[in-house]
Structure formats: C-alpha cells, structure tokens
Design a protein around this motif. Structure first.
Motif, mmCIF file in Angstrom:
data_model
loop_
_atom_site.group_PDB
_atom_site.id
_atom_site.type_symbol
_atom_site.label_atom_id
_atom_site.label_comp_id
_atom_site.label_asym_id
_atom_site.label_seq_id
_atom_site.Cartn_x
_atom_site.Cartn_y
_atom_site.Cartn_z
ATOM 1 N N UNK A 156 -20.020 -51.484 12.584
ATOM 2 C CA UNK A 156 -20.214 -50.172 11.975
ATOM 3 C C UNK A 156 -18.974 -49.399 12.250
ATOM 4 N N UNK A 157 -18.438 -49.386 13.580
ATOM 5 C CA UNK A 157 -17.392 -48.654 13.880
ATOM 6 C C UNK A 157 -16.215 -48.695 12.878
ATOM 7 N N UNK A 158 -15.884 -50.092 12.626
ATOM 8 C CA UNK A 158 -14.846 -50.397 11.982
ATOM 9 C C UNK A 158 -14.899 -49.930 10.192
ATOM 10 N N UNK A 159 -16.380 -50.203 9.763
ATOM 11 C CA UNK A 159 -16.522 -49.833 8.344
ATOM 12 C C UNK A 159 -16.491 -48.382 8.333
ATOM 13 N N UNK A 160 -17.200 -47.600 9.296
ATOM 14 C CA UNK A 160 -16.932 -46.078 9.054
ATOM 15 C C UNK A 160 -15.733 -45.581 9.234
ATOM 16 N N UNK A 161 -14.913 -45.977 10.418
ATOM 17 C CA UNK A 161 -13.450 -45.508 10.557
ATOM 18 C C UNK A 161 -12.598 -45.773 9.830
ATOM 19 N N UNK A 162 -12.898 -46.936 9.277
ATOM 20 C CA UNK A 162 -11.570 -47.404 8.477
ATOM 21 C C UNK A 162 -12.075 -47.442 6.847
ATOM 22 N N UNK A 163 -13.276 -47.349 6.436
ATOM 23 C CA UNK A 163 -13.747 -47.085 5.051
ATOM 24 C C UNK A 163 -13.424 -48.575 4.221
ATOM 25 N N UNK A 195 -2.448 -50.658 4.641
ATOM 26 C CA UNK A 195 -2.501 -50.468 6.127
ATOM 27 C C UNK A 195 -3.278 -49.244 6.322
ATOM 28 N N UNK A 196 -3.911 -49.494 7.395
ATOM 29 C CA UNK A 196 -5.095 -48.164 7.749
ATOM 30 C C UNK A 196 -4.767 -47.735 9.230
ATOM 31 N N UNK A 197 -4.421 -46.705 9.607
ATOM 32 C CA UNK A 197 -4.296 -46.542 10.903
ATOM 33 C C UNK A 197 -5.516 -46.475 11.757
ATOM 34 N N UNK A 282 -6.734 -40.248 0.785
ATOM 35 C CA UNK A 282 -8.119 -40.869 0.776
ATOM 36 C C UNK A 282 -8.195 -42.068 -0.189
ATOM 37 N N UNK A 283 -7.528 -41.924 -1.302
ATOM 38 C CA UNK A 283 -7.283 -43.014 -2.266
ATOM 39 C C UNK A 283 -6.450 -44.150 -1.662
ATOM 40 N N UNK A 284 -5.526 -43.893 -0.742
ATOM 41 C CA UNK A 284 -4.694 -44.837 -0.241
ATOM 42 C C UNK A 284 -5.662 -45.712 0.730
ATOM 43 N N UNK A 285 -6.393 -45.008 1.659
ATOM 44 C CA UNK A 285 -7.209 -45.383 2.689
ATOM 45 C C UNK A 285 -8.289 -46.304 1.989
ATOM 46 N N UNK A 286 -8.924 -45.762 1.070
ATOM 47 C CA UNK A 286 -9.836 -46.582 0.486
ATOM 48 C C UNK A 286 -9.450 -47.900 -0.333
#
Length: 323
Positions: A156-163, A195-197, A282-286
């Motif tokens: 849950x933490x990864x899905x929510x924090x990293x999208x 890459x996601x911070x 947001x586009x880059x993160x997702x």
C-alpha cells in the motif's frame, strides 16, 4: 498474420500487461467468431463497413460504451499491426465513429484518510515488530503473520507514495532500488523506464522489509530477484496484490468505495495536484504517455472546488432557503 502473432507481439515487443493481453485476445476472438472466419482469414473482414456493422452489433447486444471502446481499441491495435506488416494499406477502425462515453472522474482516497491509515498501521512497518519477527522460527505461523502484515503495508505504501500500476509494482526487482540516490527505477507500459524519488520514510520502510524478506527467504537476495516476495519466497501476483490492498484498507475511516491498487495511484495524483505540483511533473511520476491522460485529475479538483463554492457562497445558501 494471426491473432496469436499479434498477441505475441504486444507481449514480447510492446510489453503490454498480461491483463491487457487477455482482454485484447478475447476481443479479437469475439470479432473472429462474429465474422465466422478463421483467425488467419480475418484480413478480408477488416474494412470500414464490416467494422461499423460489428460496432452496431455490440451496441445492440447492450454492451456499455466503455466496453465497445475496448473492443474497437483491440481491433484498431490489430489493424495497426497488420499495416506495419504490409497486410493492410490503412487502419479501417479509424474511420468508424465510436459511441459517446460518459466521463468518469477517477476515484481516490483523501490525503487525510491515507495519512490516518499510515499512522494506524505504522507499527507493522517498524523496527520493533521486525525484531520480534527475527527472533521467531521463520517457518512458524507467527513469523508468517508478522511478515505478511509488513508486506501488505509496504504494498500500500509503495502504490500510494509512488503512484505505481499493479504490474509495475510486481515487476520491481532488487536492482530497481537505488538507496544511495533514494530513487526507484520502474519499468512501465511499452517497456519505458522512469525514476521515482523516494521519501525518507518509505525508503526506511523498504530497508526494514528487505531484512525481513532475507530472514524468511535467504536465497532470494540477488539483483534481478523480485523486490517484493511472499512468505515462501515467490514473486507477487496480481490477485495477491488485490487481496492485500483490500485487506489493509478495509474498515479504515474515510477509505470508502472500491479498494484497489489503481485507486491508490489516483489518490497520489490527486494529492500532488492539490498540493500544487505541475501536470508535467505528475505525468512523469505516473508514466503517462501524454498530458491528456494526466489532465483528467484536474476534474477532481474542480468538482471539489465547485462543491465548496456552492456550500459557502452566500447567494447559493439563500437560494437553498427559498427552495
């Protein structure tokens, strides 16, 4: 070129998810059955008039516009593939008008509800419970319970924090994590890498989890091994992830409606937008391929602003009194 050739192409070259492969294969089989042609003889049926007839057939069956769009998307992808192979001159699906689809706003959980969940479940991810786990027999029932609770919380933490998408989460490897740079390398749709911070608290949670995973399955520690594994050392699978999310979020105040990995992804996007992040970021993160896919999240913010405005506006309140 047969349907099987195309499915192999989107699996091995385009790297579509197993679920998309399954949906496209089923959609194309339904078209083949409707035309009463063998899959290898479909090319002659791929003309605008036949595509329009098939779309009308789907609508008459009572299928929802979204389902009809999926069927047409599968056909369009297959036709694009045949154009590349030189078996069609152009894509006939592009000339067919599709039924209007009602826009659905993405479901999401509020930032407050997710913060409350993360605080309430924090013990499952902490050092204290890890020490309890490390002091048990790894084959015991208690060890399995403590490990799986930690793993569910981390999912849950990864899905929510990293999208992340569900398939992206499952595809994470140990070499996806760069602790020094505090980033996570993710393989997305079309085999695209991003890459996601990682925020410090999530990086710490992953670090503690890896110690738990090494204790439960000591032989799975190599760069290309899955980052997240079951208590028996196996790679996660879609149904496991879905169950984990439902189990973790069930009964938490403010977390209502559908409980799924994708809603957690929507929740991050909505929270980032409301905190002032730009659409391009947001586009880059997702990992969206176009800005249009990201812009849908602005509708959530507009709807929330509209509700607050109508609730606070003095004239709107006076109108309610006169009704």
């Amino acid at each position: 070129m047969t349907i099987d050739d195309y499915i192999a192409y989107i699996r091995d070259v385009r790297r579509y998810s197993p679920r998309t492969q399954e949906l496209y294969a089923d959609a194309l089989k339904q078209f083949a059955d409707w035309t009463q042609e063998a899959p290898s003889g479909l090319t002659g049926q791929l003309i605008p008039s036949r595509i329009r007839e098939y779309e009308a057939h789907l609508i008459e069956k009572g299928l929802k516009p979204r389902t009809v769009h999926l069927q047409m998307s599968a056909l369009s992808g297959y036709c694009n593939y045949l154009v590349k192979q030189g078996e069609l001159k152009s894509n006939p699906v592009r000339t067919v008008r599709r039924p209007k689809m009602e826009k659905r706003l993405p479901e999401y959980y509020t930032e407050g509800a997710m913060d409350a969940y993360l605080q309430e479940s924090e013990h499952a991810a902490g050092e204290e419970e890890l020490q309890i786990l490390l002091s048990t027999d790894p084959k015991s029932k208690l060890a399995k319970e403590l490990y799986e609770r930690r793993l569910r919380r981390l999912v849950v933490s990864i899905l929510y924090s990293c999208g992340l998408r569900r398939a992206e989460l499952i595809g994470l490897q140990q070499n996806s994590l760069d602790e020094k740079r505090q980033t996570l390398r993710v393989r997305g749709k079309g085999d695209k890498m991003r890459e996601i911070p990682l925020i410090s608290s999530l990086l710490q949670e992953i670090s503690l989890y890896l110690r738990a995973a090494s204790f439960m399955a000591p032989g799975e520690n190599h760069p290309e091994a899955p980052l997240l594994i079951t208590a028996t050392g196996k790679k996660l699978y879609p149904e496991w992830v879905d169950r984990a999310v439902k189990q973790e979020l069930a009964g938490h105040a403010g977390i209502t409606g559908r409980k799924s990995p994708h809603v957690l992804r929507h929740s991050l996007a909505t929270a980032l937008l409301e905190e002032g992040a730009g659409l391009n970021a947001i586009k880059e993160v997702l990992g969206h391929s176009s800005l249009a896919a990201t812009e849908v999240y602005t509708h959530n913010s507009v709807e929330r602003l509209k509700a607050q405005y109508m609730n606070a506006h003095p004239r709107a309140k006076n109108e309610d009194r006169h009704d």
